[in-house]
Design a protein around this motif. Structure first.
Motif, short mmCIF file in Angstrom:
data_model
loop_
_atom_site.label_atom_id
_atom_site.label_comp_id
_atom_site.label_asym_id
_atom_site.label_seq_id
_atom_site.Cartn_x
_atom_site.Cartn_y
_atom_site.Cartn_z
N VAL A 1 0.84 -1.20 0.00
CA VAL A 1 0.00 0.00 0.00
C VAL A 1 0.88 1.25 0.00
N ALA B 1 2.11 1.91 -3.42
CA ALA B 1 1.09 2.44 -4.31
C ALA B 1 0.79 3.91 -4.05
N CYS B 2 1.26 4.43 -2.93
CA CYS B 2 1.04 5.85 -2.60
C CYS B 2 2.05 6.77 -3.27
N TRP C 1 9.22 6.91 -5.43
CA TRP C 1 9.49 5.67 -4.71
C TRP C 1 10.94 5.23 -4.91
N ASP D 1 -6.63 4.27 1.13
CA ASP D 1 -6.80 4.06 -0.31
C ASP D 1 -5.77 4.93 -1.03
N PRO D 2 -4.78 4.33 -1.69
CA PRO D 2 -3.77 5.14 -2.39
C PRO D 2 -4.36 6.10 -3.42
N PRO E 1 -5.90 9.16 -0.65
CA PRO E 1 -5.30 9.08 0.68
C PRO E 1 -5.71 10.25 1.57
#
Length: 266
Positions: A63, A66-67, A73, A171-172, A175
């Motif tokens: 999760v 996915a954010c 990242w 929820d990505p 958010p």
């Protein structure tokens, strides 16, 4: 210090080469590759080492991954490579090292979500419960005993947690940007079925306090713990707290959060 000898300089040549080799893999943009390693071979090692760890982090923190946009990242994972020195020898423990890096060394960026540390910790807990090699000791425990009059026993496969953000429901795609008014209390636990599945249970602060008391003072009966909670709350009807708490204790046992009970001390 001027004139100081670098640690690697005093080592045999093959170990110096190892230092140079790994230093370049960790930070290829700042550390040149060893002269006597072909660029094609070096590229293979760089790709394999980075992709293995980055792929593992993406699976351990799905999760959280996915954010982030891809570039953000990978920049964070590269920061881990460059700045963090791991102390855990086993590969699956790299997730704990990544969590430690985020908590202690990562330089916050505008792109980082405000729940970064809490979500990373929650996902690490879930992963650790899957791999935790612990078998609950049930000696002397009555799995069907009276949880009010005896001392409830909490499973070692349980984390009693509280977060500012609802990390279990992020929820990505949408958010949260601010924490809700009330903290999120969760029990994350592994059951004792053949599949040994990991679950979470959202609880209220009273149940969180009950589990905290059971863990910190394991010799007291369930009734004693609930009386203590009623006193802390200054509840006008302590028996109502005990009645509700008795049902909660039974539910926690049904879920394998409690193993059962032992005779209370004294």
């Amino acid at each position: 210090m001027s004139g100081a000898v670098h640690e690697a300089d005093a080592l045999p040549r093959f170990q110096q080469l190892q230092y140079d080799f790994t230093a370049h893999i960790r930070n290829p943009s700042a550390v040149p590759a060893p002269d006597d390693v072909a660029a094609e071979r070096m590229a293979v090692y760089k790709r394999l080492v980075y992709n293995n760890l980055e792929g593992y982090f993406s699976k351990a923190f799905p999760v959280l991954r996915a954010c982030f946009a891809d570039a953000d990242w990978h920049a964070m994972v590269r920061e881990f490579f460059v700045n963090h020195h791991c102390h855990k020898p086993q590969f699956f423990q790299a997730a704990e090292e990544f969590l430690a890096f985020l908590q202690n060394e990562h330089q916050p960026r505008p792109v980082d979500p405000p729940f970064l540390l809490e979500l990373a910790h929650y996902e690490w807990v879930e992963m650790m419960l899957y791999v935790l090699d612990v078998e609950p000791d049930t000696a002397g425990i009555d799995p069907n005993g009276d949880l009010l009059e005896s001392a409830p026993v909490i499973s070692p496969l349980v984390y009693n947690l509280a977060y500012q953000y609802p990390v279990h429901a992020i929820d990505p795609a949408d958010p949260p940007t601010e924490p809700p008014a009330q903290p999120t209390c969760l029990v994350v636990y592994r059951d004792r079925t053949r599949e040994e599945r990991v679950h979470f249970l959202k609880i209220n602060p009273v149940t969180a306090r009950l589990l905290q008391l059971i863990e910190s003072d394991p010799g007291r009966s369930g009734r004693e713990h609930l009386n203590a909670i009623a006193g802390e709350m200054q509840h006008p009807q302590p028996e109502a707290v005990i009645e509700g708490g008795a049902a909660t204790l039974v539910d926690l046992r049904h879920r394998d959060i409690l193993l059962g009970c032992r005779p209370a001390a004294g």
